[in-house]
Design an enzyme around this catalytic site. Structure first.
Site, PDB file in Angstrom:
ATOM      1  N   VAL B  77       0.802  -1.135   0.144  1.00  0.00           N
ATOM      2  CA  VAL B  77      -0.003  -0.080   0.126  1.00  0.00           C
ATOM      3  C   VAL B  77       1.004   1.268  -0.060  1.00  0.00           C
ATOM      4  O   VAL B  77       1.765   1.270   0.625  1.00  0.00           O
ATOM      5  CB  VAL B  77      -1.040  -0.062   1.461  1.00  0.00           C
ATOM      6  CG1 VAL B  77      -1.835   1.346   1.533  1.00  0.00           C
ATOM      7  CG2 VAL B  77      -1.860  -1.211   1.219  1.00  0.00           C
ATOM      8  N   CYS B  78       0.592   1.998  -0.901  1.00  0.00           N
ATOM      9  CA  CYS B  78       1.482   3.355  -0.953  1.00  0.00           C
ATOM     10  C   CYS B  78       1.287   4.171   0.195  1.00  0.00           C
ATOM     11  O   CYS B  78       0.062   4.715   0.568  1.00  0.00           O
ATOM     12  CB  CYS B  78       1.228   4.171  -2.082  1.00  0.00           C
ATOM     13  SG  CYS B  78       1.980   5.999  -2.139  1.00  0.00           S
ATOM     14  N   ILE B  79       2.569   4.604   0.979  1.00  0.00           N
ATOM     15  CA  ILE B  79       2.292   5.351   2.222  1.00  0.00           C
ATOM     16  C   ILE B  79       1.793   6.782   1.957  1.00  0.00           C
ATOM     17  O   ILE B  79       0.849   7.142   2.817  1.00  0.00           O
ATOM     18  CB  ILE B  79       3.719   5.369   2.905  1.00  0.00           C
ATOM     19  CG1 ILE B  79       3.635   5.920   4.429  1.00  0.00           C
ATOM     20  CG2 ILE B  79       4.713   6.064   2.182  1.00  0.00           C
ATOM     21  CD1 ILE B  79       4.707   5.705   4.967  1.00  0.00           C
ATOM     22  N   ALA B  82      -1.748   6.470   1.359  1.00  0.00           N
ATOM     23  CA  ALA B  82      -2.676   5.958   2.581  1.00  0.00           C
ATOM     24  C   ALA B  82      -2.764   7.067   3.667  1.00  0.00           C
ATOM     25  O   ALA B  82      -3.823   6.939   4.091  1.00  0.00           O
ATOM     26  CB  ALA B  82      -1.824   4.796   2.915  1.00  0.00           C
TER      27      ALA B  82
END
Lengths: 127, 130
Positions: B77-79, B82
């Site tokens: 998941v892209c930080i 997110a």
């Protein structure tokens, strides 16, 4: 870095208007992070995506929709060695735009040339 | 073949996550390798373990978690995406002074470099989005 030596052709295909949705901003974030990987990067702007490069964007709460204007970042791309920017000819004509209306130097491609550009890529990230 | 998958839309709102799941499952069944599944834009919402769909509907989040467990998939998941959407793991919640976290089992939070790396390492990167 593990990927050192591997150079692939990456095309970022920007299709959406700069505001109204977050695709344009988050696409640009990928481009900036991706620049650290020393890949062969191109950016293409088609459909409403060409508006991402429009000069004189006014987005402050007094003159616009009250979100951050990130368009100046496109002018900084050169510093990241991202220098191959393309726009679609028909897209520009349909919107009454010329390259003088844009923030950065671009190459105008017709449908066949755009298709050829896509054909040459290893990775196409479409936003 | 070695595939990487990019999911750009959230669950239920959009078909993208369903299609990506079905593609991933079919590819695995055919013996292909999935290098990584990367979640970006609203796609990060596919990782919320607080998701509660109606009982007679598919559970998109749990389905990804189960597939990851069965095939040792790397779900990333892209930080940045997110954080602006309120998706935090335990470490990020602590770091940002938040009182809860919501990342489902089998997903991990990391940077956009993981997407670029997936593009470099895989033979095909398949994008599911709008």
């Amino acid at each position: 870095m593990e990927d050192e030596g591997v150079v692939k052709k990456f095309l970022y295909l920007n299709r959406k208007a700069p505001y109204g949705s977050i695709y344009a901003l988050e696409s640009l974030e990928v481009v900036l992070i991706g620049a650290a990987f020393d890949q062969d990067v191109s950016l293409a702007f088609i459909d409403d995506g060409v508006y991402q490069l429009k000069k004189n964007q006014q987005t402050s709460v007094t003159s616009g929709i009250g979100v951050k204007d990130f368009s100046k970042t496109y002018r900084a791309l050169e510093g990241y060695d991202v220098e191959k920017l393309y726009v679609d000819k028909k897209t520009m004509e349909e919107r009454g735009l010329s390259t003088d209306d844009l923030l950065v130097p671009v190459e105008v491609l017709d449908d066949a040339q755009m298709a050829e550009l896509m054909e040459q890529q290893d990775v196409v990230l479409s936003f | 073949m070695k595939f990487a998958i990019l999911v750009n839309e959230g669950p239920y709102q959009h078909q993208a996550s369903d299609s990506a799941y079905q593609f991933t499952q079919a590819a695995l069944k055919k013996g292909h390798e999935i290098f990584r599944v990367f979640f970006y834009h609203d796609g990060v919402n596919n990782a919320s373990r607080l998701t509660v769909p109606p009982q007679d509907d598919r559970h998109i989040v749990n389905r990804w978690s189960e597939l990851a467990k069965a095939h040792n998939l790397d779900l990333v998941v892209c930080i940045a995406a997110a954080q602006r959407r309120g998706m935090l793991d335990e470490n990020e919640a602590k770091r940002n002074g938040k009182d809860a976290n919501n990342i489902a089992e089998g997903f991990r939070i990391s940077g956009l470099g993981q997407l670029i790396e997936a593009g470099i390492q895989s033979e095909r990167l398949v994008v599911f989005g709008d």
